[in-house]
Design a protein around this motif. Structure first.
Motif, PDB file in Angstrom:
ATOM      1  N   THR A 217      30.731  41.454  44.945  1.00  0.00           N
ATOM      2  CA  THR A 217      30.333  42.483  43.985  1.00  0.00           C
ATOM      3  C   THR A 217      29.401  41.895  42.931  1.00  0.00           C
ATOM      4  O   THR A 217      28.355  42.481  42.602  1.00  0.00           O
ATOM      5  CB  THR A 217      31.567  43.096  43.307  1.00  0.00           C
ATOM      6  OG1 THR A 217      32.410  43.674  44.295  1.00  0.00           O
ATOM      7  CG2 THR A 217      31.158  44.177  42.309  1.00  0.00           C
ATOM      8  N   ARG A 218      29.777  40.743  42.376  1.00  0.00           N
ATOM      9  CA  ARG A 218      28.921  40.116  41.363  1.00  0.00           C
ATOM     10  C   ARG A 218      27.596  39.667  41.961  1.00  0.00           C
ATOM     11  O   ARG A 218      26.537  39.896  41.371  1.00  0.00           O
ATOM     12  CB  ARG A 218      29.633  38.916  40.713  1.00  0.00           C
ATOM     13  CG  ARG A 218      28.735  38.194  39.690  1.00  0.00           C
ATOM     14  CD  ARG A 218      29.486  37.153  38.912  1.00  0.00           C
ATOM     15  NE  ARG A 218      30.254  37.713  37.824  1.00  0.00           N
ATOM     16  CZ  ARG A 218      29.769  38.006  36.619  1.00  0.00           C
ATOM     17  NH1 ARG A 218      28.474  37.862  36.365  1.00  0.00           N
ATOM     18  NH2 ARG A 218      30.548  38.475  35.680  1.00  0.00           N
ATOM     19  N   ARG A 219      27.643  39.036  43.115  1.00  0.00           N
ATOM     20  CA  ARG A 219      26.411  38.514  43.714  1.00  0.00           C
ATOM     21  C   ARG A 219      25.422  39.645  44.023  1.00  0.00           C
ATOM     22  O   ARG A 219      24.244  39.564  43.699  1.00  0.00           O
ATOM     23  CB  ARG A 219      26.751  37.736  44.979  1.00  0.00           C
ATOM     24  CG  ARG A 219      25.547  37.025  45.605  1.00  0.00           C
ATOM     25  CD  ARG A 219      26.003  36.113  46.740  1.00  0.00           C
ATOM     26  NE  ARG A 219      24.880  35.440  47.356  1.00  0.00           N
ATOM     27  CZ  ARG A 219      24.321  34.332  46.891  1.00  0.00           C
ATOM     28  NH1 ARG A 219      24.807  33.775  45.786  1.00  0.00           N
ATOM     29  NH2 ARG A 219      23.311  33.759  47.515  1.00  0.00           N
ATOM     30  N   TYR A 230      25.012  44.438  35.175  1.00  0.00           N
ATOM     31  CA  TYR A 230      26.300  44.200  35.834  1.00  0.00           C
ATOM     32  C   TYR A 230      27.428  44.113  34.806  1.00  0.00           C
ATOM     33  O   TYR A 230      28.493  44.716  34.986  1.00  0.00           O
ATOM     34  CB  TYR A 230      26.217  42.907  36.650  1.00  0.00           C
ATOM     35  CG  TYR A 230      27.487  42.585  37.409  1.00  0.00           C
ATOM     36  CD1 TYR A 230      27.735  43.145  38.654  1.00  0.00           C
ATOM     37  CD2 TYR A 230      28.447  41.730  36.863  1.00  0.00           C
ATOM     38  CE1 TYR A 230      28.911  42.864  39.343  1.00  0.00           C
ATOM     39  CE2 TYR A 230      29.616  41.440  37.548  1.00  0.00           C
ATOM     40  CZ  TYR A 230      29.841  42.013  38.792  1.00  0.00           C
ATOM     41  OH  TYR A 230      31.000  41.730  39.462  1.00  0.00           O
ATOM     42  N   GLU A 231      27.211  43.340  33.725  1.00  0.00           N
ATOM     43  CA  GLU A 231      28.284  43.103  32.768  1.00  0.00           C
ATOM     44  C   GLU A 231      28.413  44.205  31.720  1.00  0.00           C
ATOM     45  O   GLU A 231      29.491  44.381  31.158  1.00  0.00           O
ATOM     46  CB  GLU A 231      28.090  41.741  32.100  1.00  0.00           C
ATOM     47  CG  GLU A 231      28.195  40.593  33.103  1.00  0.00           C
ATOM     48  CD  GLU A 231      28.283  39.238  32.441  1.00  0.00           C
ATOM     49  OE1 GLU A 231      27.952  39.140  31.239  1.00  0.00           O
ATOM     50  OE2 GLU A 231      28.661  38.276  33.128  1.00  0.00           O
ATOM     51  N   ARG A 237      33.263  49.907  34.096  1.00  0.00           N
ATOM     52  CA  ARG A 237      33.723  51.005  34.962  1.00  0.00           C
ATOM     53  C   ARG A 237      34.865  50.573  35.873  1.00  0.00           C
ATOM     54  O   ARG A 237      35.800  51.340  36.110  1.00  0.00           O
ATOM     55  CB  ARG A 237      32.557  51.530  35.796  1.00  0.00           C
ATOM     56  CG  ARG A 237      31.480  52.241  34.986  1.00  0.00           C
ATOM     57  CD  ARG A 237      30.344  52.711  35.882  1.00  0.00           C
ATOM     58  NE  ARG A 237      29.276  53.354  35.105  1.00  0.00           N
ATOM     59  CZ  ARG A 237      28.150  53.792  35.633  1.00  0.00           C
ATOM     60  NH1 ARG A 237      27.927  53.668  36.933  1.00  0.00           N
ATOM     61  NH2 ARG A 237      27.237  54.357  34.862  1.00  0.00           N
ATOM     62  N   ILE A 238      34.756  49.365  36.408  1.00  0.00           N
ATOM     63  CA  ILE A 238      35.795  48.928  37.355  1.00  0.00           C
ATOM     64  C   ILE A 238      36.929  48.183  36.663  1.00  0.00           C
ATOM     65  O   ILE A 238      38.029  48.064  37.224  1.00  0.00           O
ATOM     66  CB  ILE A 238      35.199  48.049  38.477  1.00  0.00           C
ATOM     67  CG1 ILE A 238      34.649  46.736  37.906  1.00  0.00           C
ATOM     68  CG2 ILE A 238      34.134  48.805  39.241  1.00  0.00           C
ATOM     69  CD1 ILE A 238      34.143  45.785  38.980  1.00  0.00           C
ATOM     70  N   THR A 365      33.469  35.079  27.325  1.00  0.00           N
ATOM     71  CA  THR A 365      32.795  36.369  27.235  1.00  0.00           C
ATOM     72  C   THR A 365      33.625  37.415  27.940  1.00  0.00           C
ATOM     73  O   THR A 365      33.909  37.266  29.124  1.00  0.00           O
ATOM     74  CB  THR A 365      31.402  36.302  27.854  1.00  0.00           C
ATOM     75  OG1 THR A 365      30.653  35.294  27.177  1.00  0.00           O
ATOM     76  CG2 THR A 365      30.679  37.622  27.719  1.00  0.00           C
ATOM     77  N   HIS A 366      33.988  38.482  27.255  1.00  0.00           N
ATOM     78  CA  HIS A 366      34.789  39.551  27.863  1.00  0.00           C
ATOM     79  C   HIS A 366      33.970  40.821  27.887  1.00  0.00           C
ATOM     80  O   HIS A 366      33.473  41.273  26.862  1.00  0.00           O
ATOM     81  CB  HIS A 366      36.085  39.768  27.077  1.00  0.00           C
ATOM     82  CG  HIS A 366      37.057  38.660  27.253  1.00  0.00           C
ATOM     83  ND1 HIS A 366      38.095  38.732  28.150  1.00  0.00           N
ATOM     84  CD2 HIS A 366      37.120  37.434  26.705  1.00  0.00           C
ATOM     85  CE1 HIS A 366      38.789  37.605  28.098  1.00  0.00           C
ATOM     86  NE2 HIS A 366      38.205  36.802  27.229  1.00  0.00           N
TER      87      HIS A 366
END
Length: 367
Positions: A217-219, A230-231, A237-238, A365-366
């Motif tokens: 998912t990240r890639r 993405y972040e 959302r997920i 980082t959150h």
């Protein structure tokens, strides 16, 4: 290049500020968890045959609905990991060596001692408790670490190491702590018939699937839309599905043995006492050790939660496969999360309050 000097943790957000930025579900997580446990116990007690229906279809000895809940719980957190930073963690011997010692030497030995100290006359529960101590955490620890602002990449590496050692060492440690060591000490012996493949299969399902999904998912997300999108867009959302999966899993776990838990409150209380002692000693001892060896707060927190947590799904699967779903060993496995969940949620708040005693080189980082 010289690493930047550590900054005082007091410069970071306070626990109250962190809580203020949490979502409604996150902020009252302890309340939702207690409600989920109560709902599960009520369902297991009030709905005839529910436990049997949940246990009808299994994956590695774990109910399929529970397995799905675990996968949903782990995927969003593993999707948050920045996999390009893992190399810096694997080179950190100050973190890796203590983690291996705490997880695979201190933890099992402490649980063995506590099981025999508190449950000398309850062999089934004692055996189940020892099995819980041998099953090092690969699942919920990621949630607790995240809530306590621990180091995500370090948690991913330590969880992966625990998984590898679990495959290699679980059966041998079970044989040692249930058969060999009791024999040396003149205590009652128990045989644990579990294969390396059983352990490997459980690890591959409960860690391998969400890890692969999170990594892909990240890639794919970063490659197509970029890290900022993405972040800032996808992860929010997920992310909530981790807690939804956690609550769903807790409801089903306690529904599975709700009748046994509510009909034997004294036995449950006796199993709970050594578990509480175990979580407190392992967590506090790990944090103290991290302070002594100079780990920053995020890594200290990760070390403490990975050392204190246990892989209850594996423990339950092994207990059911070896002794049966209605056994005392299986009940001890279910009592594990009954105590672990509220205990480690409480320790999340304790951890946030201890940050002023540590320094931090890089704030996690959150999203």
């Amino acid at each position: 290049m010289t690493a930047p000097a550590p900054t005082p943790v007091t410069a970071l957000a306070t626990e109250g500020n962190v809580a203020g930025r949490l979502s409604f579900v996150d902020r009252y997580l302890a309340l939702w968890i207690l409600a989920a446990m109560a709902a599960g116990l009520g369902l297991g007690r009030l709905v005839p045959g529910l436990g049997g229906a949940l246990a009808e279809v299994t994956v590695t000895g774990v109910s399929l609905p529970i397995a799905l809940g675990l996968l949903v719980m782990m995927y969003p957190v593993l999707a948050k990991v920045r996999y390009d930073r893992l190399g810096t963690v694997t080179r950190d011997r100050r973190l890796l060596v203590p983690s291996l010692l705490l997880n695979w030497v201190v933890g099992p030995a402490l649980m063995f001692a506590l099981a025999w100290l508190f449950l000398p006359d309850l062999p089934a529960y004692r055996t189940g408790l020892i099995i819980v101590g041998l099953a090092r955490c690969i699942a919920m620890v990621i949630i607790w670490n995240d809530l306590a602002c621990g180091h995500r990449e370090a948690a991913a590496v330590l969880v992966a190491l625990n998984s590898v050692f679990q495959v290699i060492a679980f059966a041998a440690l079970g044989w040692f702590y249930l058969s060999v060591l009791p024999g040396w000490l003149g205590l009652a012996r128990t045989d644990l018939d579990v294969s390396t493949w059983q352990i490997a299969r459980s690890v591959l399902i409960f860690l391998g699937i969400p890890l692969a999904a999170g990594y892909l998912t990240r890639r794919i997300g970063e490659r197509t839309k970029g890290r900022t999108w993405y972040e800032s867009r996808l992860l929010p959302r997920i992310g909530p599905f981790a807690l939804y999966g956690l609550l769903f899993t807790i409801v089903l776990l306690f529904a599975l043995q709700g009748d046994a838990i509510t009909s034997s409150p004294l036995d449950v209380a006796r199993v709970a006492v050594p578990l509480l002692v175990y979580f407190a000693v392992m967590w506090a001892g790990s944090m103290a050790l991290a302070r002594v060896i100079g780990l920053d707060y995020p890594r200290a927190t990760t070390l403490a939660f990975t050392a204190a947590g246990n892989n209850f799904e594996l423990a339950i699967a092994v207990a059911i496969a070896t002794f049966g779903a209605s056994s005392g060993q299986a009940l001890a496995g279910v009592v594990g999360p009954l105590i672990e969940v509220p205990a480690l949620i409480a320790l999340v708040h304790v951890a946030l309050r201890t940050r002023r005693h540590f320094t931090v080189q890089e704030a996690p980082t959150h999203a």
